[in-house]
Design a protein around this motif. Structure first.
Motif, PDB file in Angstrom:
ATOM      1  N   LEU A 132      98.909   4.217  88.277  1.00 49.56           N
ATOM      2  CA  LEU A 132      98.659   4.313  87.123  1.00 49.56           C
ATOM      3  C   LEU A 132      99.789   5.026  86.397  1.00 49.56           C
ATOM      4  O   LEU A 132     100.560   5.854  86.697  1.00 49.56           O
ATOM      5  CB  LEU A 132      97.598   5.340  86.718  1.00 49.56           C
ATOM      6  CG  LEU A 132      96.106   4.919  86.853  1.00 49.56           C
ATOM      7  CD1 LEU A 132      95.184   5.959  86.926  1.00 49.56           C
ATOM      8  CD2 LEU A 132      96.035   3.699  85.884  1.00 49.56           C
ATOM      9  N   PRO A 133     100.161   4.535  85.124  1.00 52.82           N
ATOM     10  CA  PRO A 133     101.440   4.756  84.464  1.00 52.82           C
ATOM     11  C   PRO A 133     101.192   6.093  83.806  1.00 52.82           C
ATOM     12  O   PRO A 133     100.152   6.452  83.252  1.00 52.82           O
ATOM     13  CB  PRO A 133     101.903   3.706  83.313  1.00 52.82           C
ATOM     14  CG  PRO A 133     100.545   3.141  83.134  1.00 52.82           C
ATOM     15  CD  PRO A 133      99.767   3.249  84.475  1.00 52.82           C
ATOM     16  N   LEU A 134     102.318   7.065  83.525  1.00 50.82           N
ATOM     17  CA  LEU A 134     102.390   8.245  83.031  1.00 50.82           C
ATOM     18  C   LEU A 134     102.717   7.849  81.649  1.00 50.82           C
ATOM     19  O   LEU A 134     102.058   8.649  80.583  1.00 50.82           O
ATOM     20  CB  LEU A 134     103.200   9.361  83.599  1.00 50.82           C
ATOM     21  CG  LEU A 134     102.814  10.004  84.773  1.00 50.82           C
ATOM     22  CD1 LEU A 134     104.224  10.898  85.271  1.00 50.82           C
ATOM     23  CD2 LEU A 134     101.576  10.615  84.373  1.00 50.82           C
ATOM     24  N   HIS A 135     103.576   6.895  81.405  1.00 55.21           N
ATOM     25  CA  HIS A 135     103.847   6.784  79.816  1.00 55.21           C
ATOM     26  C   HIS A 135     102.710   6.118  78.980  1.00 55.21           C
ATOM     27  O   HIS A 135     101.886   5.587  79.691  1.00 55.21           O
ATOM     28  CB  HIS A 135     104.894   5.715  79.850  1.00 55.21           C
ATOM     29  CG  HIS A 135     106.236   6.248  80.442  1.00 55.21           C
ATOM     30  ND1 HIS A 135     107.226   7.109  79.918  1.00 55.21           N
ATOM     31  CD2 HIS A 135     107.194   5.592  81.271  1.00 55.21           C
ATOM     32  CE1 HIS A 135     107.974   7.604  80.415  1.00 55.21           C
ATOM     33  NE2 HIS A 135     108.034   6.602  81.586  1.00 55.21           N
ATOM     34  N   GLY A 136     102.665   6.508  78.014  1.00 59.15           N
ATOM     35  CA  GLY A 136     101.556   5.972  77.090  1.00 59.15           C
ATOM     36  C   GLY A 136     100.633   7.041  77.116  1.00 59.15           C
ATOM     37  O   GLY A 136      99.471   6.659  76.209  1.00 59.15           O
ATOM     38  N   SER A 137     100.558   7.884  77.875  1.00 61.50           N
ATOM     39  CA  SER A 137      99.645   8.950  77.840  1.00 61.50           C
ATOM     40  C   SER A 137      99.836  10.065  76.748  1.00 61.50           C
ATOM     41  O   SER A 137     100.916  10.409  76.415  1.00 61.50           O
ATOM     42  CB  SER A 137      99.731   9.812  79.124  1.00 61.50           C
ATOM     43  OG  SER A 137      98.945  10.908  78.867  1.00 61.50           O
ATOM     44  N   SER A 138      98.926  10.176  75.840  1.00 60.25           N
ATOM     45  CA  SER A 138      98.958  10.875  74.601  1.00 60.25           C
ATOM     46  C   SER A 138      99.047  12.471  75.039  1.00 60.25           C
ATOM     47  O   SER A 138      99.619  13.205  73.983  1.00 60.25           O
ATOM     48  CB  SER A 138      97.828  10.787  73.680  1.00 60.25           C
ATOM     49  OG  SER A 138      96.459  11.102  74.401  1.00 60.25           O
ATOM     50  N   GLU A 139      98.536  12.973  75.974  1.00 56.34           N
ATOM     51  CA  GLU A 139      98.650  14.076  76.500  1.00 56.34           C
ATOM     52  C   GLU A 139     100.352  14.793  76.572  1.00 56.34           C
ATOM     53  O   GLU A 139     100.194  15.970  76.314  1.00 56.34           O
ATOM     54  CB  GLU A 139      97.849  14.492  77.935  1.00 56.34           C
ATOM     55  CG  GLU A 139      96.459  13.884  77.823  1.00 56.34           C
ATOM     56  CD  GLU A 139      95.987  13.612  79.227  1.00 56.34           C
ATOM     57  OE1 GLU A 139      95.583  14.750  79.768  1.00 56.34           O
ATOM     58  OE2 GLU A 139      96.279  12.774  79.920  1.00 56.34           O
ATOM     59  N   PHE A 140     100.896  13.658  77.170  1.00 59.34           N
ATOM     60  CA  PHE A 140     102.283  14.053  77.299  1.00 59.34           C
ATOM     61  C   PHE A 140     103.387  13.688  76.556  1.00 59.34           C
ATOM     62  O   PHE A 140     104.483  13.280  76.921  1.00 59.34           O
ATOM     63  CB  PHE A 140     102.716  13.940  78.799  1.00 59.34           C
ATOM     64  CG  PHE A 140     101.737  14.612  79.802  1.00 59.34           C
ATOM     65  CD1 PHE A 140     101.804  16.016  79.962  1.00 59.34           C
ATOM     66  CD2 PHE A 140     100.709  14.077  80.393  1.00 59.34           C
ATOM     67  CE1 PHE A 140     101.240  16.764  80.916  1.00 59.34           C
ATOM     68  CE2 PHE A 140      99.670  14.992  81.302  1.00 59.34           C
ATOM     69  CZ  PHE A 140      99.989  16.183  81.351  1.00 59.34           C
ATOM     70  N   ASN A 141     103.048  13.296  75.375  1.00 61.65           N
ATOM     71  CA  ASN A 141     103.839  12.552  74.327  1.00 61.65           C
ATOM     72  C   ASN A 141     104.775  13.602  73.712  1.00 61.65           C
ATOM     73  O   ASN A 141     104.487  14.392  73.038  1.00 61.65           O
ATOM     74  CB  ASN A 141     103.156  12.031  73.251  1.00 61.65           C
ATOM     75  CG  ASN A 141     104.065  10.869  72.469  1.00 61.65           C
ATOM     76  OD1 ASN A 141     105.249  11.060  72.541  1.00 61.65           O
ATOM     77  ND2 ASN A 141     103.362  10.325  71.449  1.00 61.65           N
ATOM     78  N   THR A 142     106.182  13.474  74.101  1.00 61.56           N
ATOM     79  CA  THR A 142     107.154  14.719  73.885  1.00 61.56           C
ATOM     80  C   THR A 142     107.856  14.169  72.379  1.00 61.56           C
ATOM     81  O   THR A 142     108.448  14.979  71.793  1.00 61.56           O
ATOM     82  CB  THR A 142     108.033  14.684  74.928  1.00 61.56           C
ATOM     83  OG1 THR A 142     108.741  13.629  75.171  1.00 61.56           O
ATOM     84  CG2 THR A 142     107.380  15.365  76.179  1.00 61.56           C
ATOM     85  N   GLU A 143     107.744  12.999  71.859  1.00 57.56           N
ATOM     86  CA  GLU A 143     108.221  12.630  70.590  1.00 57.56           C
ATOM     87  C   GLU A 143     107.680  13.609  69.559  1.00 57.56           C
ATOM     88  O   GLU A 143     106.392  13.582  69.604  1.00 57.56           O
ATOM     89  CB  GLU A 143     108.143  11.137  70.357  1.00 57.56           C
ATOM     90  CG  GLU A 143     109.103  10.493  71.456  1.00 57.56           C
ATOM     91  CD  GLU A 143     108.687   9.008  71.199  1.00 57.56           C
ATOM     92  OE1 GLU A 143     108.302   8.539  70.305  1.00 57.56           O
ATOM     93  OE2 GLU A 143     109.053   8.384  72.193  1.00 57.56           O
ATOM     94  N   GLN A 144     108.295  13.956  68.587  1.00 61.10           N
ATOM     95  CA  GLN A 144     107.687  14.704  67.274  1.00 61.10           C
ATOM     96  C   GLN A 144     107.537  13.580  66.319  1.00 61.10           C
ATOM     97  O   GLN A 144     108.156  12.621  66.070  1.00 61.10           O
ATOM     98  CB  GLN A 144     108.868  15.544  66.725  1.00 61.10           C
ATOM     99  CG  GLN A 144     109.453  16.646  67.839  1.00 61.10           C
ATOM    100  CD  GLN A 144     108.134  17.514  67.937  1.00 61.10           C
ATOM    101  OE1 GLN A 144     107.358  17.787  67.096  1.00 61.10           O
ATOM    102  NE2 GLN A 144     108.110  18.062  69.236  1.00 61.10           N
ATOM    103  N   PRO A 145     106.170  13.700  65.849  1.00 60.83           N
ATOM    104  CA  PRO A 145     105.897  12.836  64.554  1.00 60.83           C
ATOM    105  C   PRO A 145     106.747  12.778  63.311  1.00 60.83           C
ATOM    106  O   PRO A 145     107.426  14.097  63.033  1.00 60.83           O
ATOM    107  CB  PRO A 145     104.432  13.051  64.519  1.00 60.83           C
ATOM    108  CG  PRO A 145     104.115  14.573  64.856  1.00 60.83           C
ATOM    109  CD  PRO A 145     105.307  14.897  65.958  1.00 60.83           C
TER     110      PRO A 145
END
Length: 147
Positions: A132-145
């Motif tokens: 299962l990929p980690l990317h795309g997980s909203s829990e670990f999104n480090t980009e600032q909106p």
């Protein structure tokens, strides 16, 4: 009598000499074939190595260290695990020991030694067990909106 016995001796010597020559010839062919095959393998390996060096370095598909650090950890205790079958790191196959730090994958819940999974995630962005990929997980999104 000497003539017949002499002919037998000459025939025997010639037969033995031809047999020995044939055996030497066959052995020489086998040795040359092995040397040639060894040289070919070595040249192919050198060519493959050269090709690897000449190609641009592939993009690292790993996870950012900030994202890895955000993945939850837990101290191992035998009481916390339902069965001791689960008490093994799937990367190094080592048994978990009391109070070792484990990292728990957010989507699937698989757990690994902290150091094992951190090394894995530098190169891969998936769980080693279920992929299962980690990317795309909203829990670990480090980009600032954007604001």
């Amino acid at each position: 009598m000497f003539g017949g016995s002499g002919m037998n001796l000459i025939t025997t010597v010639i037969g033995f000499g031809m047999s020995a020559t044939f055996i030497v010839f066959v052995c020489t062919r086998m040795i040359c074939r092995r040397i040639r095959a060894s040289r070919t393998r070595r040249l192919m390996f050198q060519a493959e190595s050269r090709i690897d060096l000449e190609q641009p370095e592939p993009q690292i598909r790993g996870v950012e260290p900030v994202v890895v650090a955000a993945i939850p950890t837990v101290k191992f205790s035998p009481e916390a695990f339902g069965s001791m079958e689960d008490a093994q790191c799937s990367i190094c196959l080592g048994e978990y020991e009391e109070k070792e730090i484990l990292r728990i994958m957010p989507k699937c819940g698989h757990n690994f030694h902290l150091t094992c999974i951190d090394v894995w995630l530098r190169k891969q962005s998936t769980c080693p067990v279920c992929r299962l990929p980690l990317h795309g997980s909203s829990e670990f999104n480090t980009e600032q909106p954007d604001m």
